[in-house]
Write an enzyme that holds these catalytic residues in place. Sequence first.
Site, PDB file in Angstrom:
ATOM      1  N   GLU A 141       0.819  -1.218   0.000  1.00  0.00           N
ATOM      2  CA  GLU A 141       0.000   0.000   0.000  1.00  0.00           C
ATOM      3  C   GLU A 141       0.849   1.262   0.000  1.00  0.00           C
ATOM      4  O   GLU A 141       0.434   2.304  -0.488  1.00  0.00           O
ATOM      5  CB  GLU A 141      -0.934   0.024   1.219  1.00  0.00           C
ATOM      6  CG  GLU A 141      -2.295  -0.558   0.923  1.00  0.00           C
ATOM      7  CD  GLU A 141      -3.320  -0.294   2.017  1.00  0.00           C
ATOM      8  OE1 GLU A 141      -3.177   0.653   2.806  1.00  0.00           O
ATOM      9  OE2 GLU A 141      -4.284  -1.073   2.077  1.00  0.00           O
ATOM     10  N   HIS A 182       9.224 -26.446   1.673  1.00  0.00           N
ATOM     11  CA  HIS A 182       8.677 -27.629   1.004  1.00  0.00           C
ATOM     12  C   HIS A 182       7.580 -27.222   0.019  1.00  0.00           C
ATOM     13  O   HIS A 182       6.786 -28.052  -0.406  1.00  0.00           O
ATOM     14  CB  HIS A 182       8.147 -28.613   2.055  1.00  0.00           C
ATOM     15  CG  HIS A 182       9.220 -29.057   2.997  1.00  0.00           C
ATOM     16  ND1 HIS A 182       9.862 -30.268   2.881  1.00  0.00           N
ATOM     17  CD2 HIS A 182       9.809 -28.418   4.046  1.00  0.00           C
ATOM     18  CE1 HIS A 182      10.783 -30.361   3.829  1.00  0.00           C
ATOM     19  NE2 HIS A 182      10.773 -29.256   4.545  1.00  0.00           N
ATOM     20  N   LYS A 235     -13.047   1.120  -2.620  1.00  0.00           N
ATOM     21  CA  LYS A 235     -14.068   1.356  -1.590  1.00  0.00           C
ATOM     22  C   LYS A 235     -15.254   2.131  -2.194  1.00  0.00           C
ATOM     23  O   LYS A 235     -16.407   1.836  -1.936  1.00  0.00           O
ATOM     24  CB  LYS A 235     -13.485   2.152  -0.409  1.00  0.00           C
ATOM     25  CG  LYS A 235     -12.646   1.329   0.579  1.00  0.00           C
ATOM     26  CD  LYS A 235     -12.253   2.199   1.784  1.00  0.00           C
ATOM     27  CE  LYS A 235     -11.408   1.443   2.802  1.00  0.00           C
ATOM     28  NZ  LYS A 235     -10.960   2.254   3.929  1.00  0.00           N
TER      29      LYS A 235
HETATM   30  O1  PA5 Z   1      -3.636   1.316   5.609  1.00  0.00           O
HETATM   31  C1  PA5 Z   1      -4.752   1.766   5.375  1.00  0.00           C
HETATM   32  O2  PA5 Z   1      -4.975   2.986   5.346  1.00  0.00           O
HETATM   33  C2  PA5 Z   1      -5.926   0.842   5.131  1.00  0.00           C
HETATM   34  O3  PA5 Z   1      -5.534  -0.482   5.137  1.00  0.00           O
HETATM   35  C3  PA5 Z   1      -6.979   1.055   6.224  1.00  0.00           C
HETATM   36  O4  PA5 Z   1      -6.391   0.795   7.482  1.00  0.00           O
HETATM   37  C4  PA5 Z   1      -8.177   0.117   6.030  1.00  0.00           C
HETATM   38  O5  PA5 Z   1      -8.723   0.303   4.756  1.00  0.00           O
HETATM   39  C5  PA5 Z   1      -9.241   0.369   7.097  1.00  0.00           C
HETATM   40  O6  PA5 Z   1      -9.660   1.688   7.084  1.00  0.00           O
HETATM   41  P1  PA5 Z   1     -10.484   2.300   8.296  1.00  0.00           P
HETATM   42  O7  PA5 Z   1      -9.599   2.301   9.517  1.00  0.00           O
HETATM   43  O8  PA5 Z   1     -10.880   3.676   7.897  1.00  0.00           O
HETATM   44  O9  PA5 Z   1     -11.669   1.401   8.519  1.00  0.00           O
END
Ligand code: PA5
Length: 447
Positions: free
Chosen positions: A295, A324, A439
């Site tokens: 990310e 393995h 999203k």
């Molecule tokens: O790293 C990130 O920003 C994402 O993985 C969020 O943590 C994830 O989408 C969850 O978002 P939220 O905390 O708004 O529910």
Amino acid sequence: MKLEFKDALKFDFSNLSLKQQDFDLIKDKIKNAWKNIKEIRQGKILAHGEPALFMGLPYQDKEKINKINSWAKDVKENYDTVVSLGIGGSYLGNKTLQDALAHPYYNECKEARAGWPKIYFAGDNLDPYRLNALLDIIDIKSTKFIIISKSGGTVEPMSSFAVILDRIKKANGNIKKQITAITDESKGLLREMVNKYGWDSFIVPDGIGGRWTVLSEVGLVTAAAAGINIEELLLGAKKMDELCQNENVFKNPAFLYAASVYILYKNKNKNITVIMPYSNSLKSVGDWYVQLLAESLGKKIDKNNKVVNEGRTPIPALGTTDMHAQTQQHIEGANIRSLTFIGIEDFKENDIIIPEVFNDYKGIAFIGKMKMSKILSAAMLSNEMSLAEAGRPNCNIKLPELNAFYLGQLLYFFEMATAFEGELLNVNSYDQPGVEAYKKIMKKILL
Ligand code: PA5
């Protein structure tokens, strides 16, 4: 290249087979990355957006830690079970802390829990079977639910949370007391609910995106509910932060790791990274790092708005299990990956000496009287050596032992390395437009 420091993880990057010339080729980028990281540390707003404040987490004040610990004490006294609901950065770090620092059969083993509640994770998917199954095994009224969402609008955890709120109501539970929320300090749907229903709450700090929050209240709260020493975790992170403040790339572990994998990726075509801990307790570290890397660095545009479609592909593996399964490909498949191994040097009282029951069987008798951890280290070393022989770059990080202090170091090391790598790549490591895009579309489909 080996880096060893007092009371710290050990780094052996020798098998990455990089030479001084490799680093010389990117010396301007290294210089620039260092400058940027310094500015980020100072909270300066860089061209790419808001400040990134994760480097302040090792230095959180005592008052905050005390608040978390006293909340955890209350949970210990009043609840049998905790369910932590969250996804992505609101889940992976928490799971990592639990898997690494709690007994491997924590929920099943009353002695290991020593009075602390059982811990389950949910909301990290939309699988109705799994949620139903969880509701089958917990006693809803004696469970504390922690809902973690910065936005409060993430469909996965909020769907599970809706089901749970309904169940608590139907069971005549205490909605006000049974919920703790971790969310934005002032805005968002979950904060609105906290204000309306008066739930306990903690904060997902501003300037620290989900995947960087493991050492914030997001990770610490659930960990404290399992009796994990969160102060030691932060002390470990602080120790690593100090080690990562050396401008000399060859003396700064995270900077050296970042520069090395950057060179391998950009100049030597190694665009896959396998992260392979040799311990089941550290398996989730791999999953957590996958998110951090994917990310943070998997970006379409760079900071100059140029389309770059950047980012190495992280793949988690587990030693010895995946020797393995995946090792054949690592050694003989396309030479497009680098591997990072993580080992534990001393399993302390958890080690086992293999009994001599196979003495009559020549082919396997040698394992008798050996520590299991010795065989585990030999497996990791033999993997490293076979890869090196085949010209496959690999490196290892060793924890002197598995505890909160060294885990704090390890997690923070990867955070700093990712931050450095982002600056070398010239991408914004702190946004996630790809995730936001899905999203939005998902909501459109469902509305
Ligand atoms: O790293 C990130 O920003 C994402 O993985 C969020 O943590 C994830 O989408 C969850 O978002 P939220 O905390 O708004 O529910």
